[in-house]
Design a protein around this motif. Structure first.
Motif, PDB file in Angstrom:
ATOM      1  N   LEU A  72       1.051  -1.072   0.248  1.00 39.63           N
ATOM      2  CA  LEU A  72       0.301  -0.116  -0.298  1.00 39.63           C
ATOM      3  C   LEU A  72       0.729   1.669  -0.039  1.00 39.63           C
ATOM      4  O   LEU A  72       0.111   2.306  -0.665  1.00 39.63           O
ATOM      5  CB  LEU A  72      -1.060   0.437   1.576  1.00 39.63           C
ATOM      6  CG  LEU A  72      -1.894  -1.077   1.658  1.00 39.63           C
ATOM      7  CD1 LEU A  72      -2.321  -1.055   3.206  1.00 39.63           C
ATOM      8  CD2 LEU A  72      -2.587  -1.018  -0.203  1.00 39.63           C
ATOM      9  N   ALA A  73       2.249   0.788   0.625  1.00 40.00           N
ATOM     10  CA  ALA A  73       2.688   2.337   0.365  1.00 40.00           C
ATOM     11  C   ALA A  73       4.063   2.295  -0.785  1.00 40.00           C
ATOM     12  O   ALA A  73       4.768   3.368  -0.671  1.00 40.00           O
ATOM     13  CB  ALA A  73       3.903   2.142   2.118  1.00 40.00           C
ATOM     14  N   THR A  74       3.886   1.382  -1.877  1.00 33.98           N
ATOM     15  CA  THR A  74       4.405   1.492  -2.718  1.00 33.98           C
ATOM     16  C   THR A  74       4.276   1.441  -3.489  1.00 33.98           C
ATOM     17  O   THR A  74       4.547   2.601  -4.599  1.00 33.98           O
ATOM     18  CB  THR A  74       5.303   0.098  -2.699  1.00 33.98           C
ATOM     19  OG1 THR A  74       6.040  -0.787  -1.217  1.00 33.98           O
ATOM     20  CG2 THR A  74       6.307  -0.293  -3.602  1.00 33.98           C
ATOM     21  N   ILE A  75       3.206   0.946  -4.212  1.00 39.58           N
ATOM     22  CA  ILE A  75       2.498   0.616  -5.621  1.00 39.58           C
ATOM     23  C   ILE A  75       0.851   0.992  -5.907  1.00 39.58           C
ATOM     24  O   ILE A  75       0.317   1.526  -4.389  1.00 39.58           O
ATOM     25  CB  ILE A  75       2.704  -0.246  -6.236  1.00 39.58           C
ATOM     26  CG1 ILE A  75       1.258  -1.404  -5.718  1.00 39.58           C
ATOM     27  CG2 ILE A  75       3.522  -1.060  -6.366  1.00 39.58           C
ATOM     28  CD1 ILE A  75       1.027  -3.161  -6.537  1.00 39.58           C
ATOM     29  N   ASP A  76       0.669   1.620  -6.651  1.00 41.91           N
ATOM     30  CA  ASP A  76      -1.175   2.656  -6.980  1.00 41.91           C
ATOM     31  C   ASP A  76      -1.716   1.847  -6.962  1.00 41.91           C
ATOM     32  O   ASP A  76      -2.084   1.202  -8.468  1.00 41.91           O
ATOM     33  CB  ASP A  76      -0.836   3.902  -8.437  1.00 41.91           C
ATOM     34  CG  ASP A  76      -1.814   4.773  -7.654  1.00 41.91           C
ATOM     35  OD1 ASP A  76      -3.127   4.304  -7.006  1.00 41.91           O
ATOM     36  OD2 ASP A  76      -1.708   5.377  -8.833  1.00 41.91           O
ATOM     37  N   TRP A  77      -2.896   1.057  -6.079  1.00 43.30           N
ATOM     38  CA  TRP A  77      -3.383   0.148  -6.469  1.00 43.30           C
ATOM     39  C   TRP A  77      -4.693   0.917  -7.135  1.00 43.30           C
ATOM     40  O   TRP A  77      -5.165  -0.237  -8.415  1.00 43.30           O
ATOM     41  CB  TRP A  77      -3.939  -0.152  -5.167  1.00 43.30           C
ATOM     42  CG  TRP A  77      -2.955  -1.696  -4.561  1.00 43.30           C
ATOM     43  CD1 TRP A  77      -2.169  -1.554  -3.395  1.00 43.30           C
ATOM     44  CD2 TRP A  77      -2.888  -2.812  -4.504  1.00 43.30           C
ATOM     45  NE1 TRP A  77      -1.185  -2.475  -3.181  1.00 43.30           N
ATOM     46  CE2 TRP A  77      -2.001  -3.183  -4.288  1.00 43.30           C
ATOM     47  CE3 TRP A  77      -3.394  -3.520  -5.632  1.00 43.30           C
ATOM     48  CZ2 TRP A  77      -1.392  -4.316  -4.225  1.00 43.30           C
ATOM     49  CZ3 TRP A  77      -3.632  -4.819  -5.893  1.00 43.30           C
ATOM     50  CH2 TRP A  77      -2.451  -5.704  -5.392  1.00 43.30           C
ATOM     51  N   SER A  78      -4.767   1.788  -7.149  1.00 46.81           N
ATOM     52  CA  SER A  78      -6.239   2.772  -7.541  1.00 46.81           C
ATOM     53  C   SER A  78      -6.190   2.277  -9.080  1.00 46.81           C
ATOM     54  O   SER A  78      -6.822   2.122 -10.103  1.00 46.81           O
ATOM     55  CB  SER A  78      -6.231   4.015  -6.926  1.00 46.81           C
ATOM     56  OG  SER A  78      -6.785   4.155  -6.231  1.00 46.81           O
ATOM     57  N   ALA A  79      -4.594   3.426  -9.258  1.00 48.54           N
ATOM     58  CA  ALA A  79      -3.840   2.443 -11.248  1.00 48.54           C
ATOM     59  C   ALA A  79      -4.465   1.373 -11.397  1.00 48.54           C
ATOM     60  O   ALA A  79      -5.430   1.092 -12.829  1.00 48.54           O
ATOM     61  CB  ALA A  79      -2.827   3.530 -11.007  1.00 48.54           C
ATOM     62  N   ILE A  80      -4.224   0.496 -10.246  1.00 50.34           N
ATOM     63  CA  ILE A  80      -4.437  -1.250 -10.721  1.00 50.34           C
ATOM     64  C   ILE A  80      -6.055  -1.433 -10.600  1.00 50.34           C
ATOM     65  O   ILE A  80      -6.318  -2.233 -12.209  1.00 50.34           O
ATOM     66  CB  ILE A  80      -3.404  -2.118 -10.292  1.00 50.34           C
ATOM     67  CG1 ILE A  80      -2.264  -2.293 -10.104  1.00 50.34           C
ATOM     68  CG2 ILE A  80      -3.820  -3.541 -10.343  1.00 50.34           C
ATOM     69  CD1 ILE A  80      -1.068  -2.362  -8.972  1.00 50.34           C
ATOM     70  N   ALA A  81      -6.080  -0.790  -9.775  1.00 51.44           N
ATOM     71  CA  ALA A  81      -7.985  -1.280 -10.020  1.00 51.44           C
ATOM     72  C   ALA A  81      -8.113  -0.541 -11.290  1.00 51.44           C
ATOM     73  O   ALA A  81      -9.835  -1.569 -12.263  1.00 51.44           O
ATOM     74  CB  ALA A  81      -8.456  -0.146  -8.862  1.00 51.44           C
ATOM     75  N   ASP A  82      -7.966   0.795 -11.762  1.00 52.71           N
ATOM     76  CA  ASP A  82      -9.096   1.338 -12.886  1.00 52.71           C
ATOM     77  C   ASP A  82      -8.134   0.778 -14.220  1.00 52.71           C
ATOM     78  O   ASP A  82      -9.384   0.330 -15.092  1.00 52.71           O
ATOM     79  CB  ASP A  82      -8.119   3.343 -12.858  1.00 52.71           C
ATOM     80  CG  ASP A  82      -8.677   3.518 -11.754  1.00 52.71           C
ATOM     81  OD1 ASP A  82      -9.735   3.332 -10.777  1.00 52.71           O
ATOM     82  OD2 ASP A  82      -8.480   4.606 -11.966  1.00 52.71           O
ATOM     83  N   ARG A  83      -7.512   0.147 -14.395  1.00 52.02           N
ATOM     84  CA  ARG A  83      -6.789  -0.600 -15.112  1.00 52.02           C
ATOM     85  C   ARG A  83      -7.521  -2.155 -15.346  1.00 52.02           C
ATOM     86  O   ARG A  83      -7.984  -2.756 -16.543  1.00 52.02           O
ATOM     87  CB  ARG A  83      -5.058  -0.811 -15.378  1.00 52.02           C
ATOM     88  CG  ARG A  83      -4.693  -1.865 -16.840  1.00 52.02           C
ATOM     89  CD  ARG A  83      -4.787  -1.568 -18.282  1.00 52.02           C
ATOM     90  NE  ARG A  83      -4.323  -2.372 -18.960  1.00 52.02           N
ATOM     91  CZ  ARG A  83      -4.608  -2.200 -20.056  1.00 52.02           C
ATOM     92  NH1 ARG A  83      -5.178  -1.182 -20.536  1.00 52.02           N
ATOM     93  NH2 ARG A  83      -3.833  -3.668 -20.937  1.00 52.02           N
TER      94      ARG A  83
END
Length: 673
Positions: free
Chosen positions: A162-173
């Motif tokens: 959660l402090a490393t990658i943008d999970w929102s961008a992954i979810a959006d993709r």
């Protein structure tokens, strides 16, 4: 979507809020972590490793490692897809007709069918190991699949991501591409395997072609779950059930219940019988145990299974019960071969002194060869769906007679068991069965050297070679031993079966007087339900089953018409078939669907082998049109033939002539029916 986030301020909080909304169960697990045992190591503010307390996860720049690993995987991915061997069943003329029609269509339209992985959208991307997660954005961006599944054994690693990658961008993709995103979390392989199986089942057999299998870091739990998944996915791709097989089971069940008195066994567990039972099948090691089986024969109830009857008779051992699962007409030929070899013992050409325990789907000529017949309703087949009535079905009896003999004996009350010849493989491919079986003694059934694609530890050390079906058999046996609460001793010099105690046959020792066999027979007989010939089937509503066949035909006609009318493609068809298969229990054809599920799904698997591997859209459309026409025509023929079986069966029960199929004779040379 960027390759990876940089651990910027507020990223953790945004991701945590996303998880609260989209993955509430994972969010609950993460917020329960109050004092993490591991921590993130940063280089100029960028998370690059995880301090485990006793060492580091990556021991290098984890971001660079993960990105390189992801790019290498995309270049040469590990995938599992349908193969030509999945396209048909060798015992099914209808399956062969579809396969040959596909070959003809490909040639006629000059279509190019690629080998290997499909060119269409794949089913799953399984990511085993999240770590910091730097690899995940690249994988999700580059690989278009139906479902991304992140598998992790350490919750803290998800927290660190959660402090490393943008999970929102992954979810959006994933939202943009119509891809599901799920987590499978658990400390133990058994937890991971169980939850992965649920997702694979939800996707369905037709939606797993070409799935990706990615491993990020070594972990005992993840590695075991990965191995289980990769080994078991091929079982989803094989042809499991076909029309001709269900047809002969329907024929045989009607014939057996009409022509013979029988005792019907319940699929429920009866009270324990204290006597030990020897459960004997035909693995090669049984030849080394036979003298000890004979020595202790009076102190145990003897069950033979399949071809092991010949082994016992060759050494003068007459079993108490003989177990049969196979519905094929060739079982009669096996028995004829055994009677030829034992003509002096059985001058009336019947197995006097032996009781048959068999699925009601066994060939109808078999029951007349035994003193008594004990039938059971095997799970999942059409004859059971239609005719089991109030009898609990016998579950977990496949894939072969080794599983049947354990499942049936345990239900009958025998829970103290000794396993012989349940090798589930071989040490030498030339010795794949006992030498006293028809695989060596009959010209008709003689089998050459076997080659294994699987291996596992031996019961008494060393390594056992195996194949897919026998490996599956071993897995099923392990499940039964645990689930059934068996006190099981494995005397077989084959594969180690978890839950059993390895025991050399020469170490067997029994005290006391010989068993009172007649008392045991009486107890088993009392627990079963006697059915006089011709008395059971009149209670069933055959016209109602015919109406269900009509309803299934209407569903298939509707599917065909929708594709023709609206121009749907093969992928849409697969999704619709998956829905039909998922919802059959509540459908208007719930009793008879088992008759058609094999060809409905199996012929679509054949389509996957070809249609998922044609790149050119015009070629694909032309071959799909041919496939659809043949698929629909074959299902219509199957519907008509099934309707006729119920009509002829009803007429026979009402006093009409016995149908030709009730005689149990071979109807098609070269096949098992």
């Amino acid at each position: 979507m960027t390759e990876a986030a940089d651990g910027s301020p507020g990223l953790f909080e945004r991701n945590l809020e996303l998880f609260r909304r989209r993955f509430p169960e994972v969010h609950e697990r993460l917020t329960a972590i109050r004092t993490p045992l591991s921590s993130i190591i940063r280089d100029q503010g960028v998370p690059v490793d995880i301090d485990l307390g006793s060492g580091r996860l990556y021991k290098c720049d984890g971001r660079e490692l993960a990105l390189a690993q992801a790019r290498d995987f995309i270049e040469t991915p590990r995938r599992v897809g349908y193969q030509v061997v999945n396209a048909m069943s060798g015992d099914s003329p209808s399956s062969a007709r579809l396969f040959n029609s596909m070959l003809d269509s490909v040639v006629r339209h000059k279509a190019t069918v690629l080998t290997g992985a499909p060119v269409c959208r794949a089913g799953f991307l399984f990511v085993f190991g999240l770590g910091l997660g730097h690899h995940l954005p690249t994988l999700v961006e580059s690989l278009t699949v139906d479902w991304v599944v992140v598998v992790e054994a350490i919750d803290e690693f998800v927290l660190h991501s959660l402090a490393t990658i943008d999970w929102s961008a992954i979810a959006d993709r994933c939202d943009q591409t119509g891809t599901k995103l799920s987590f499978v979390l658990g400390e133990l392989p058994v937890q991971l395997v169980r939850d992965l199986a649920v997702l694979v089942e939800e996707q369905g057999d037709l939606g797993i072609d070409g799935s990706y299998y990615y491993r990020h870091y070594p972990s005992w739990a993840l590695d075991k779950a990965f191995e289980d998944l990769v080994n078991n996915v091929p079982l989803k791709m094989i042809q499991r059930g076909y029309f001709e097989d269900e047809r002969k089971m329907l024929w045989n069940t009607i014939a057996n219940l009409q022509k013979y008195d029988c005792h019907m066994l319940s699929g429920d567990f009866q009270l324990p019988i204290s006597a030990p039972a020897f459960l004997i099948t035909s693995g090669p090691s049984v030849d080394n145990d036979i003298e000890y089986i004979k020595k202790w024969r009076d102190h145990a109830v003897i069950f033979s299974g399949g071809s092991s009857l010949q082994i016992l008779l060759a050494h003068g051992i007459v079993p108490d019960y003989h177990v049969e699962l196979e519905n094929v007409v060739q079982v009669w030929d096996f028995f004829e071969h055994m009677l030829d070899l034992n003509a002096e013992r059985f001058p009336e050409r019947r197995f006097t002194g032996i009781k048959l325990v068999a699925s009601a789907t066994v060939n109808p000529r078999i029951s007349a060869l035994f003193d008594e017949s004990y039938y059971f309703f095997r799970d999942s087949v059409v004859s059971t769906r239609c005719f089991k009535g109030d009898f609990p079905e016998m579950t977990a009896i496949g894939p072969n007679v080794a599983n049947t003999i354990v499942a049936v004996a345990a239900r009958m009350g025998f829970r103290h068991v000794y396993l012989f010849g349940m090798d589930c493989g071989w040490r030498d491919g030339e010795s794949h069965h006992s030498k006293n079986t028809a695989y060596y003694t009959s010209k008709t059934f003689k089998t050459g050297k076997m080659v294994g694609d699987y291996s596992f530890p031996g019961n008494f050390g060393g390594t056992i070679q195996s194949n897919l079906v026998l490996s599956w058999t071993r897995d099923m046996l392990e499940g039964k031993v645990t689930k059934f609460g068996l006190r099981a001793f494995n005397c077989s010099d084959g594969g180690f079966i978890k839950g059993t105690v390895p025991k050399l046959s020469e170490a067997l020792e029994f005290e006391g007087q010989p068993l009172d066999r007649e008392a045991i027979y009486a107890r088993v007989r009392k627990d079963a339900t006697f059915l006089a010939k011709g008395s059971y089937l009149p209670r069933f509503d055959f016209p109602a089953y015919i109406a269900e066949i009509d309803a299934f035909e209407a569903a298939i006609d509707g599917l065909y018409a929708a594709i023709q009318r609206e121009g749907h493609d093969f992928r849409w068809m697969l999704h619709r078939l998956t829905e039909i298969n998922r919802n059959w229990v509540t459908s208007p054809y719930s009793h008879v669907y088992a008759m058609f599920v094999g060809p409905t799904i199996g012929m679509a698997k054949c389509g996957c082998v070809f249609l998922n591997r044609i790149e050119d859209p015009d070629e694909l459309a032309a071959v799909f049109a041919d496939f659809l026409a043949t698929y629909h025509a074959l299902l219509k023929e199957m519907v008509d033939e099934t309707r006729a079986i119920f009509q002829e069966g009803k007429a026979w029960i009402d006093g009409g002539p016995e149908p030709q199929w009730a005689k149990g004779l071979q109807t098609t040379p070269g096949y098992t029916f």
